[in-house]
Design a protein around this motif. Structure first.
Motif, mmCIF file in Angstrom:
data_model
loop_
_atom_site.group_PDB
_atom_site.id
_atom_site.type_symbol
_atom_site.label_atom_id
_atom_site.label_comp_id
_atom_site.label_asym_id
_atom_site.label_seq_id
_atom_site.Cartn_x
_atom_site.Cartn_y
_atom_site.Cartn_z
ATOM 1 N N ALA A 56 42.709 27.038 39.836
ATOM 2 C CA ALA A 56 43.257 28.651 39.105
ATOM 3 C C ALA A 56 44.527 29.195 39.939
ATOM 4 N N PRO A 57 45.025 28.569 39.811
ATOM 5 C CA PRO A 57 46.428 29.019 40.595
ATOM 6 C C PRO A 57 47.015 30.508 40.618
ATOM 7 N N GLN A 58 46.925 31.335 42.221
ATOM 8 C CA GLN A 58 47.098 32.458 41.663
ATOM 9 C C GLN A 58 48.339 32.994 42.593
ATOM 10 N N ARG A 59 48.767 31.939 43.247
ATOM 11 C CA ARG A 59 50.148 32.623 44.377
ATOM 12 C C ARG A 59 50.700 31.833 43.686
ATOM 13 N N ILE A 60 52.259 32.463 43.063
ATOM 14 C CA ILE A 60 53.130 31.477 42.214
ATOM 15 C C ILE A 60 54.942 32.061 43.459
ATOM 16 N N ALA A 61 55.315 30.877 43.542
ATOM 17 C CA ALA A 61 56.651 31.528 44.200
ATOM 18 C C ALA A 61 57.770 30.636 43.296
ATOM 19 N N VAL A 62 57.933 31.656 43.129
ATOM 20 C CA VAL A 62 59.290 31.825 41.757
ATOM 21 C C VAL A 62 60.555 31.875 41.569
ATOM 22 N N ILE A 63 61.093 30.952 41.028
ATOM 23 C CA ILE A 63 62.259 30.833 41.592
ATOM 24 C C ILE A 63 62.925 30.867 40.450
ATOM 25 N N SER A 64 63.948 31.986 39.966
ATOM 26 C CA SER A 64 64.586 33.078 38.760
ATOM 27 C C SER A 64 65.412 33.785 39.468
ATOM 28 N N ALA A 65 66.216 34.441 38.405
ATOM 29 C CA ALA A 65 67.334 35.399 39.106
ATOM 30 C C ALA A 65 66.911 36.800 38.305
ATOM 31 N N TYR A 125 63.007 35.847 33.769
ATOM 32 C CA TYR A 125 61.930 36.308 34.559
ATOM 33 C C TYR A 125 60.858 37.502 34.749
ATOM 34 N N GLY A 126 62.009 38.401 33.522
ATOM 35 C CA GLY A 126 60.848 39.535 32.848
ATOM 36 C C GLY A 126 60.054 39.351 31.608
ATOM 37 N N ASP A 127 60.526 37.957 31.051
ATOM 38 C CA ASP A 127 59.804 37.608 29.947
ATOM 39 C C ASP A 127 58.154 37.192 31.060
ATOM 40 N N PHE A 128 58.916 36.310 31.617
ATOM 41 C CA PHE A 128 57.282 35.082 32.686
ATOM 42 C C PHE A 128 56.190 37.391 33.400
ATOM 43 N N MET A 129 57.075 37.713 33.936
ATOM 44 C CA MET A 129 56.655 38.429 34.475
ATOM 45 C C MET A 129 55.751 39.592 33.949
ATOM 46 N N ASN A 130 56.066 39.917 32.855
ATOM 47 C CA ASN A 130 55.009 41.126 31.655
ATOM 48 C C ASN A 130 54.266 39.900 30.724
ATOM 49 N N PHE A 139 47.263 37.686 39.399
ATOM 50 C CA PHE A 139 47.889 36.643 39.807
ATOM 51 C C PHE A 139 48.833 37.559 41.292
ATOM 52 N N TYR A 140 49.425 36.435 41.782
ATOM 53 C CA TYR A 140 50.502 37.177 42.942
ATOM 54 C C TYR A 140 51.474 36.443 43.136
ATOM 55 N N PRO A 141 52.340 36.638 42.087
ATOM 56 C CA PRO A 141 53.465 36.017 41.957
ATOM 57 C C PRO A 141 55.266 36.859 42.996
ATOM 58 N N PHE A 142 55.963 35.666 43.659
ATOM 59 C CA PHE A 142 56.988 36.006 44.233
ATOM 60 C C PHE A 142 58.260 35.916 44.258
ATOM 61 N N LEU A 143 59.479 36.415 43.915
ATOM 62 C CA LEU A 143 60.756 36.187 43.714
ATOM 63 C C LEU A 143 61.304 35.971 44.767
ATOM 64 N N PHE A 144 61.725 34.295 44.596
ATOM 65 C CA PHE A 144 62.815 33.719 45.170
ATOM 66 C C PHE A 144 64.008 33.823 44.824
ATOM 67 N N PRO A 145 65.022 34.832 44.982
ATOM 68 C CA PRO A 145 65.835 35.156 43.185
ATOM 69 C C PRO A 145 67.394 33.768 44.072
ATOM 70 N N THR A 180 57.111 28.568 54.491
ATOM 71 C CA THR A 180 55.541 29.664 54.125
ATOM 72 C C THR A 180 55.223 29.268 53.393
ATOM 73 N N ILE A 181 54.756 27.487 53.618
ATOM 74 C CA ILE A 181 54.301 26.601 52.050
ATOM 75 C C ILE A 181 52.583 27.009 51.792
ATOM 76 N N ASP A 182 52.353 27.723 53.156
ATOM 77 C CA ASP A 182 50.992 27.731 53.098
ATOM 78 C C ASP A 182 50.264 28.877 52.172
ATOM 79 N N LEU A 183 51.048 29.633 52.120
ATOM 80 C CA LEU A 183 50.779 31.179 51.117
ATOM 81 C C LEU A 183 51.106 31.016 49.440
ATOM 82 N N TRP A 184 50.853 29.540 48.875
ATOM 83 C CA TRP A 184 51.298 29.370 47.381
ATOM 84 C C TRP A 184 50.669 28.587 47.316
ATOM 85 N N ASP A 185 49.870 28.588 45.931
ATOM 86 C CA ASP A 185 49.769 27.209 44.986
ATOM 87 C C ASP A 185 50.273 26.643 44.546
ATOM 88 N N CYS A 186 51.765 26.583 43.978
ATOM 89 C CA CYS A 186 52.958 25.867 43.328
ATOM 90 C C CYS A 186 53.915 26.324 43.081
#
Length: 441
Positions: A158-167, A173-178, A189-195, A217-223
């Motif tokens: 059950a991945p919930q901590r998601i590191a997101v790479i997008s613009a 990115y808006g479609d994904f988050m919505n 879910f707990y996504p965090f954007l790395f722009p 910060t690898i310990d903070l993310w599931d994928c």
């Protein structure tokens, strides 16, 4: 009469549709340009059924609008050969979204209409410069032994901590988050954007920089998720980069990509842990995964509940059985113990009689012995008494006095030493008969 004249003559009265389709069929069949000709097109709606391959050939203008479409078929007898030929050259199957150079003939059926029967395909056209580059990158990664590394990474249930790479601010990115955050199931879910820059020459360096930040910060993310909306082929060229592909392939966390539209494909799709068509599909992937995990939890909870109910039911039945048999068990135990106590009482009585009998015998023996001892003591004591009487008789002063002895006393005490007698003392002398009182001169 020619077909043209026939049409003119029947313009007013009209002709049957079948006659018209026959005319079209004849026109197609007799036109040399429509037989065994090479055509460039993009494949759409490719599907395989009954060994045959069905598709649509389309052509788009610069704005992406479809300006031509034609149904096409590769019959089973030809499809096996062309499929293998294409895969050996390109490295993937004949699928929707690829551009092809194909050879075939146009045919017309009175019911099914126009179609293009494909007899040959030129894989080199499809590959092109970009495809050849992509294949070279893939082969290089494969030789280095890293092409499947990320695919083998374990993605938690059950991945919930998601590191997101997008613009930031991009539509994809808006479609994904919505889609992710407003899911109907209410999953959190707990996504965090790395722009990052997601187009042009800076795609590779920008994404690799984001990956380095995530790894720190690898310990903070599931994928990790790399997403971008669709665009032109030129806009997506930057994803086909060796350094970027290697960074994704060797990244310590599972990488999920959703880049472009369904027709778009790049090297990251080949080496990432999971490849999905669009950013929205990536969000749906996470939602589905949590739904499966949640359903599994519910199923396990139901199993636990059922197991507990089975145990409770079994124990209730066991208690009911015990409760029903308890009075009989108690009665049997009372009877058994009563019999046992009766036996013990009889045994105690018998043992007591034996002990009393033996002790009575001992007492009688002791009494006999005491009587014997008593008699012996009495005899011995009588002898002692007789001896003492005899001695006393011998030592009796009266008897001594009778033999001519006398006893001289001073103040009632017998005088045994003449030196104790002083002048003027009065003496009392006892004789066998009478007493003499005298004074010492």
């Amino acid at each position: 009469m020619t077909d043209s004249l026939f049409l003119q003559e029947n313009f007013i009265t009209g002709i049957p549709l079948s006659r018209l389709t026959s005319f079209i069929t004849r026109a197609v069949t007799t036109t040399p340009e429509l037989a065994s000709t090479w055509v460039t097109a993009e494949l759409s709606d490719v599907r395989i059924a009954g060994g045959h391959c069905y598709m649509e050939l389309i052509e788009k203008n610069e704005t992406g609008q479809t300006i031509a479409k034609l149904r096409a078929t590769i019959w089973q007898s030809t499809f096996v050969r062309l499929r293998q030929k294409f895969y050996n050259a390109v490295g993937h199957d004949i699928t929707t979204g690829i551009k092809v150079l194909i050879r075939g003939s146009v045919s017309h059926h009175s019911v099914f209409g126009l179609s293009f029967n494909i007899t040959d395909i030129d894989p080199s056209y499809t590959m092109g410069d970009l495809e050849r580059l992509r294949r070279e990158i893939y082969i290089r990664l494969k030789k280095e032994g890293v092409v499947i590394l990320n695919r083998e990474k374990h993605l938690c249930e059950a991945p919930q901590r998601i590191a997101v790479i997008s613009a930031e601010g991009a539509a994809g990115y808006g479609d994904f988050m919505n889609h992710l955050m407003n899911n109907n199931e209410g999953f959190v879910f707990y996504p965090f954007l790395f722009p990052c820059s997601m187009q042009g020459d800076r795609i590779s360096s920008s994404i690799r920089g984001a990956l380095q930040l995530i790894e720190s910060t690898i310990d903070l993310w599931d994928c990790v998720v790399i997403i971008r909306g669709g665009g032109s082929t030129t806009d997506l060229n930057g994803f086909d980069d060796y350094e970027l592909a290697r960074a994704v392939a060797t990244f310590p966390l599972p990488v999920i990509v959703g880049i472009g539209h369904e027709r778009d494909r790049n090297i990251l799709d080949e080496i990432a842990h999971t490849s999905l068509k669009t950013p929205t599909a990536v969000a749906g992937f996470f939602i589905d995964r949590l739904r499966i995990s949640y359903d599994n939890i519910l199923a396990k909870a139901e199993k636990v509940r059922q197991f507990a109910n089975d145990i409770i039911t079994g124990e209730q039945q066991r208690l009911a059985t015990i409760s029903g048999s308890l009075p009989l068990l108690v009665e049997n135990r009372i009877v058994k113990n009563h019999t046992k106590l009766t036996g013990i009482a009889e045994l105690i009585s018998s043992l007591a009689k034996g002990v009393i009998s033996r002790n009575n015998q001992k007492v009688n023996d002791l009494l006999d012995r005491m009587i014997n001892v008593k008699n012996i003591l009495i005899v011995n004591e009588n002898k002692k008494i007789n001896s003492l009487e005899t001695l006393c008789s011998v030592l009796d002063p009266h008897n001594t006095l009778k033999r001519g002895y006398s006893i001289t006393r001073i103040d009632g005490k017998a005088v045994t030493d003449s030196s104790l007698i002083k002048k003027g003392m009065k003496l009392s002398t006892t004789l066998n008969k009478g007493e003499i009182v005298s004074e010492v001169i």
